[in-house]
Design a protein around this motif. Structure first.
Motif, PDB file in Angstrom:
ATOM      1  N   PHE A 131      17.124  -2.890  62.726  1.00 50.44           N
ATOM      2  CA  PHE A 131      16.057  -3.614  62.036  1.00 50.44           C
ATOM      3  C   PHE A 131      14.705  -2.930  62.221  1.00 50.44           C
ATOM      4  CE2 PHE A 131      18.064  -8.153  61.886  1.00 50.44           C
ATOM      5  CZ  PHE A 131      18.928  -7.707  60.916  1.00 50.44           C
ATOM      6  N   SER A 132      14.441  -2.494  63.453  1.00 52.57           N
ATOM      7  CA  SER A 132      13.112  -1.946  63.743  1.00 52.57           C
ATOM      8  C   SER A 132      12.822  -0.669  62.958  1.00 52.57           C
ATOM      9  CB  SER A 132      12.977  -1.682  65.247  1.00 52.57           C
ATOM     10  OG  SER A 132      13.899  -0.691  65.669  1.00 52.57           O
ATOM     11  N   ARG A 133      13.885   0.026  62.519  1.00 55.01           N
ATOM     12  CA  ARG A 133      13.676   1.246  61.740  1.00 55.01           C
ATOM     13  C   ARG A 133      13.034   0.960  60.389  1.00 55.01           C
ATOM     14  NH1 ARG A 133      19.731   3.781  62.698  1.00 55.01           N
ATOM     15  NH2 ARG A 133      19.589   3.986  64.960  1.00 55.01           N
ATOM     16  N   PHE A 134      13.149  -0.289  59.922  1.00 53.34           N
ATOM     17  CA  PHE A 134      12.612  -0.617  58.614  1.00 53.34           C
ATOM     18  C   PHE A 134      11.113  -0.881  58.636  1.00 53.34           C
ATOM     19  CE2 PHE A 134      17.136  -1.716  58.129  1.00 53.34           C
ATOM     20  CZ  PHE A 134      17.425  -0.959  57.009  1.00 53.34           C
ATOM     21  N   GLN A 135      10.520  -0.927  59.814  1.00 49.79           N
ATOM     22  CA  GLN A 135       9.074  -1.125  59.878  1.00 49.79           C
ATOM     23  C   GLN A 135       8.342  -0.006  59.140  1.00 49.79           C
ATOM     24  OE1 GLN A 135       8.477  -1.411  64.127  1.00 49.79           O
ATOM     25  NE2 GLN A 135       8.561  -3.652  64.097  1.00 49.79           N
ATOM     26  N   ARG A 136       8.799   1.223  59.373  1.00 50.53           N
ATOM     27  CA  ARG A 136       8.160   2.357  58.687  1.00 50.53           C
ATOM     28  C   ARG A 136       8.475   2.335  57.192  1.00 50.53           C
ATOM     29  NH1 ARG A 136       6.584   7.590  60.103  1.00 50.53           N
ATOM     30  NH2 ARG A 136       5.445   8.421  58.322  1.00 50.53           N
ATOM     31  N   VAL A 137       9.692   1.952  56.833  1.00 52.90           N
ATOM     32  CA  VAL A 137      10.075   1.894  55.416  1.00 52.90           C
ATOM     33  C   VAL A 137       9.193   0.894  54.681  1.00 52.90           C
ATOM     34  CG1 VAL A 137      11.925   1.335  53.800  1.00 52.90           C
ATOM     35  CG2 VAL A 137      12.451   2.562  55.903  1.00 52.90           C
ATOM     36  N   VAL A 138       9.034  -0.281  55.275  1.00 53.07           N
ATOM     37  CA  VAL A 138       8.215  -1.324  54.644  1.00 53.07           C
ATOM     38  C   VAL A 138       6.780  -0.844  54.495  1.00 53.07           C
ATOM     39  CG1 VAL A 138       7.250  -3.638  54.982  1.00 53.07           C
ATOM     40  CG2 VAL A 138       9.681  -3.219  55.402  1.00 53.07           C
ATOM     41  N   PRO A 165      23.312  -0.186  53.122  1.00 55.98           N
ATOM     42  CA  PRO A 165      23.125  -1.378  52.288  1.00 55.98           C
ATOM     43  C   PRO A 165      21.832  -2.125  52.590  1.00 55.98           C
ATOM     44  CG  PRO A 165      25.393  -1.262  53.038  1.00 55.98           C
ATOM     45  CD  PRO A 165      24.644  -0.187  53.756  1.00 55.98           C
ATOM     46  N   LEU A 166      21.473  -2.242  53.868  1.00 51.32           N
ATOM     47  CA  LEU A 166      20.225  -2.914  54.215  1.00 51.32           C
ATOM     48  C   LEU A 166      19.020  -2.159  53.663  1.00 51.32           C
ATOM     49  CD1 LEU A 166      20.779  -4.116  57.899  1.00 51.32           C
ATOM     50  CD2 LEU A 166      20.677  -5.514  55.831  1.00 51.32           C
ATOM     51  N   MET A 167      19.092  -0.840  53.717  1.00 54.42           N
ATOM     52  CA  MET A 167      17.983  -0.038  53.178  1.00 54.42           C
ATOM     53  C   MET A 167      17.776  -0.338  51.690  1.00 54.42           C
ATOM     54  SD  MET A 167      15.638   2.276  53.623  1.00 54.42           S
ATOM     55  CE  MET A 167      16.043   3.147  55.148  1.00 54.42           C
ATOM     56  N   HIS A 168      18.861  -0.416  50.930  1.00 52.58           N
ATOM     57  CA  HIS A 168      18.715  -0.699  49.507  1.00 52.58           C
ATOM     58  C   HIS A 168      18.153  -2.100  49.279  1.00 52.58           C
ATOM     59  CE1 HIS A 168      19.568  -0.349  45.199  1.00 52.58           C
ATOM     60  NE2 HIS A 168      19.865  -1.633  45.284  1.00 52.58           N
TER      61      HIS A 168
END
Length: 617
Positions: free
Chosen positions: A293-300, A333-336
Motif C-alpha cells: 500500500f505504501s508504494r502508492f503514496q508516490r503514485v498518487v 491490479p491495485l496499480m490499475h
C-alpha cells in the motif's frame, strides 16, 4: 580476496537488503513534507534516512551513492534549519534524487560480488608443504588452481613462519605454507582428493569455515526472535506440507476401509498434526500488505499532479497479512485501480468546489480479514460511475440490447468487458480499452472476486476478495457422474436438496428457481461439463457466493469438507473454462477445482442473455 574482504562482501549484501527499506523511509518522509510543509518531524525523518544511507554506503566504498546522498542530505539540512523554504522545484528535485538512489541501489544487486560471497559453503584449508616438494617437481600453485574446478577460491594467504634467515636460505627448498578459503558444495573427501598426489610431501588440514561472531554493536536486540529465510526454502516447505496433506488423506481413507478403530484413531491424530503443520507453514509466508500500500503514496502524488488534481491517500488495515505470493501478484491490479480512480473517479479541484466538496480529493486503500478471506478496497470520494454513459457506450458496441432493463450488477459487469472504455480520448492513463477486464482476469487467476459499488456524486468502491493463500485451501468435495469437483469452502453458503418441480431439459445448462421466496440462478454441472449417463434419483444444490451474488450449482453427491492441495493444470488443459486447478484425493484419484466466479459468469455475466424473475420456473 582475504578473510576481511569476505566479511565485507557479506555485509555489503546485507546493506543492500536494508538500503531499499531506508529509501522507502526517505520517500515517505519526503511525501509527508509535501503534504504538510509544516511537519518538522517529516523533515527530520527524511534527513535521518539520508544520513543513515550515506554512512552505510561510505563503509562499502560506494562513492556514487555517497555523493548523491550527500547532496540530498545537504538540501534537507537547509530545510531543517529554515535557511531555505520548501518549494515545488525543491520537492521535485528531492524526489528525483530519491529515484536516482533507488536506481543506484538496484544496480548493485546485479553485481555478482554483492551476493555470491556467501552463496556456497566455505571451507578453510591449511596446506604445509614439505621442504623437498619443489625438488620433487611439485608445484603448489597448480593444485591450488585445481580447486577452482570444485568451486571458487575466495582467498589464498602465504605464511612464512618457516622461512630461514637469508644466509641459510636454500632457493630450491619450499619454505612457504598456504591458507586457502574455498567456496564449494563439494564434499570433504572430494576436496581432500585434490591433494592426494601430494600426501607424501604435504600436510593438509581441512575444516568448514565459520563466520566470526558478531560484536555487541552488530548483534540486534531481537536476534533471537527474527531470522532471515530464503523465500524458496519456505516455498519448498509448503510444497512438502502439501504432499503430507495428500498422504494423510490417503492414510485416513485406508484406515476407514480397513475398519480398524486403532488405525482410524491414529489417522485422526495424524490429521490434526498435519493440519497444525499446514497452518504453521502457511503462516511463515504471510506478510503485511501495508508495504505494498505504501508504494502508492508516490503514485498518487505523481499522477495527481500530472492530472492537476489534489489528492490525499489514506491507508487502513496495513497490518493485514496475506500470502507473499498473493501480495506480489495483486500489486499490478491495485496499480490499475488506483490510477483509474485518479483519472476517472476524482474530480478537479474547481469541479469539487462547485459541487460543495473539499478541493482535495480522498483515495482510500483498505484491507481486512473477513470469513477466511482478505478483502481489499480501493475507494474514492469522486463523481461515481455514470450509469447512462456506460449503458450508451455498451449499446454502441453491441454489448447490451437497446431498451433492456439492466440492474446495477449488470451495468457494472459491462466495465469488465474486453476493450470497454468510457474515455473520449486516448491518454497516458486511459482510453485504450485495456484495463478492467485484465484486472478481473488477474484477480480470478488468484481465485479471487472483484465487485463494484458506486453512488453518483459520492464516489466508487472497488472490492477485491482474495483467499489467504494459493497453496492449500479448505475445500468442499462434490461428485458429478463419478468425477470429483472441489469448491473453495469459503465460497459455499449452504447445501439443499434439489427443490421439487425443478425442470431440467436434456441440454439446459442454466436456469433459475424459487428458493425460499427468492430468485436463485443455478447451473447444472452435469450439463455444463457434458457428463453422459443417467442422473441419480436425488441431486443436491450447492449455493455459492459469486461475483454478482448467489448462484446454485447442481451436483450428484456431497462428499463434505476436504483439505485441498492445489495443483496447477498442465499447459494442454489451462484453457479449460471454469476449472481453476486440480488436486489429488486420498484414494489417488484426481479431482478438479472449480472456478466459482467463472461459473457465475456463465449465467449472469452477459446482460444480453440474463433472465428476469418472471421467466423462472
Amino acid at each position: 580476496m582475504g578473510a576481511d574482504d569476505e566479511i565485507l562482501a557479506a555485509a555489503r549484501a546485507g546493506f543492500m537488503d536494508e538500503a531499499l527499506d531506508t529509501l522507502r523511509q526517505l520517500e515517505q518522509g519526503l511525501l509527508r513534507m509535501e503534504q504538510d510543509p509544516g511537519d518538522r518531524e517529516a523533515v527530520h525523518d527524511a534527513f535521518r534516512a539520508a544520513h543513515t544511507l550515506k554512512g552505510a554506503a561510505g563503509m562499502f566504498g560506494l562513492d556514487a551513492l555517497v555523493r548523491l546522498t550527500h547532496t540530498l542530505e545537504s538540501t534537507l539540512d537547509t530545510l531543517r534549519d529554515g535557511s531555505q523554504p520548501l518549494t515545488d522545484a525543491t520537492m521535485a528535485a528531492l524526489l528525483r534524487g530519491g529515484d536516482g538512489l533507488v536506481a543506484l541501489v538496484a544496480s548493485l544487486h546485479d553485481t555478482p560480488s554483492a551476493s555470491a560471497a556467501s552463496a556456497e559453503p566455505l571451507w578453510q584449508l591449511a596446506l604445509q608443504m614439505g621442504t623437498d616438494a619443489l625438488r620433487n617437481g611439485l608445484d603448489p600453485l597448480s593444485f591450488i588452481r585445481h580447486l577452482d574446478t570444485l568451486g571458487t577460491v575466495r582467498a589464498v594467504y602465504t605464511r612464512d613462519a618457516r622461512l630461514p634467515a637469508l644466509e641459510a636460505l636454500d632457493p630450491e627448498a619450499c619454505w612457504l605454507d598456504f591458507e586457502i578459503t574455498l567456496a564449494t558444495t563439494a564434499t570433504r573427501a572430494a576436496i581432500a582428493d585434490v591433494f592426494d598426489f601430494l600426501q607424501d610431501d604435504c600436510t593438509l588440514t581441512l575444516h568448514p569455515a565459520s563466520p566470526p561472531p558478531p560484536t555487541p554493536a552488530q548483534r540486534p536486540a531481537d536476534e533471537g526472535r527474527f531470522i532471515r529465510v530464503r523465500a524458496d526454502k519456505l516455498d519448498r516447505l509448503v510444497d512438502l506440507i502439501g504432499e503430507l496433506v495428500t498422504a494423510g488423506s490417503g492414510a485416513s481413507s485406508a484406515a476407514r476401509e480397513a475398519r480398524s478403530p486403532a488405525c482410524i484413531e491414529a489417522s485422526q491424530r495424524v490429521h490434526a498434526l498435519v493440519q497444525s503443520a499446514r497452518d504453521g507453514a502457511l503462516a511463515l509466508r504471510m506478510v503485511p500488505i501495508g508495504q505494498t500500500f505504501s508504494r502508492f503514496q508516490r503514485v498518487v502524488r505523481d499522477v495527481g499532479k500530472a492530472l492537476g488534481k489534489e489528492v490525499g491517500l489514506q491507508i487502513l488495515g496495513g497490518d493485514t497479512e496475506l500470502d507473499r505470493i498473493m501480495v506480489d501478484a495483486i500489486a499490478d491490479p491495485l496499480m490499475h485501480l488506483v490510477r483509474n480512480s485518479l483519472d476517472h473517479g476524482l474530480e478537479r479541484p474547481e469541479e469539487r468546489t462547485a459541487r460543495g466538496k473539499p478541493a482535495r480529493g480522498l483515495l482510500r486503500l483498505q484491507a481486512r480479514q473477513e470469513a477466511g478471506s482478505v478483502v481489499i478496497e480501493v475507494c474514492d470520494d469522486g463523481r461515481g460511475l455514470d450509469r447512462d454513459r456506460i449503458v450508451a457506450k455498451a449499446m454502441a458496441r453491441g454489448l447490451a440490447t437497446p431498451g433492456a432493463a439492466l440492474d446495477d450488477a449488470q451495468v457494472h459487469a459491462l466495465l469488465f468487458e474486453p476493450g470497454f472504455s468510457t474515455s473520449e480520448q486516448v491518454t497516458d492513463l486511459s482510453g485504450r480499452g485495456v484495463g478492467m477486464d485484465v484486472v478481473r482476469r488477474q484477480v480470478e487467476t488468484l481465485r479471487g472476486q472483484i465487485l463494484l459499488h458506486s453512488t453518483p456524486g459520492q464516489g466508487t468502491t472497488v472490492q477485491i476478495r482474495l483467499p489467504l493463500t494459493l497453496a492449500i485451501i479448505d475445500g468442499f468435495l462434490t461428485q458429478v457422474a463419478g468425477v470429483g469437483y472441489v469448491l473453495p469452502l469459503d465460497s459455499v453458503i449452504e447445501c439443499v436438496e434439489t427443490p421439487p418441480g425443478l425442470r431440467l431439459g436434456p441440454h439446459a445448462e442454466s436456469g433459475c428457481l424459487d428458493l425460499r421466496g427468492q430468485v436463485l440462478p443455478y447451473l447444472d454441472l452435469r450439463a455444463c461439463f457434458d457428463h453422459a449417463g443417467e442422473r441419480p434419483p436425488r441431486q443436491s444444490l450447492i449455493v455459492v457466493r459469486g461475483s454478482t451474488g448467489r448462484i446454485g450449482l447442481l451436483v450428484d453427491r456431497l462428499l463434505g469438507e476436504h483439505q485441498t492441495v492445489i495443483k496447477p493444470l498442465g499447459p494442454l488443459f489451462r484453457h479449460l473454462p471454469c476449472i481453476a486447478g486440480s488436486t489429488i484425493l486420498g484414494n489417488g484419484e484426481v479431482a478438479l477445482i472449480l472456478d466459482v466466479p467463472a461459473l457465475a459468469r456463465l449465467h449472469t455475466d452477459s446482460p444480453r442473455t440474463s433472465r428476469h424473475a418472471s421467466e423462472c420456473p
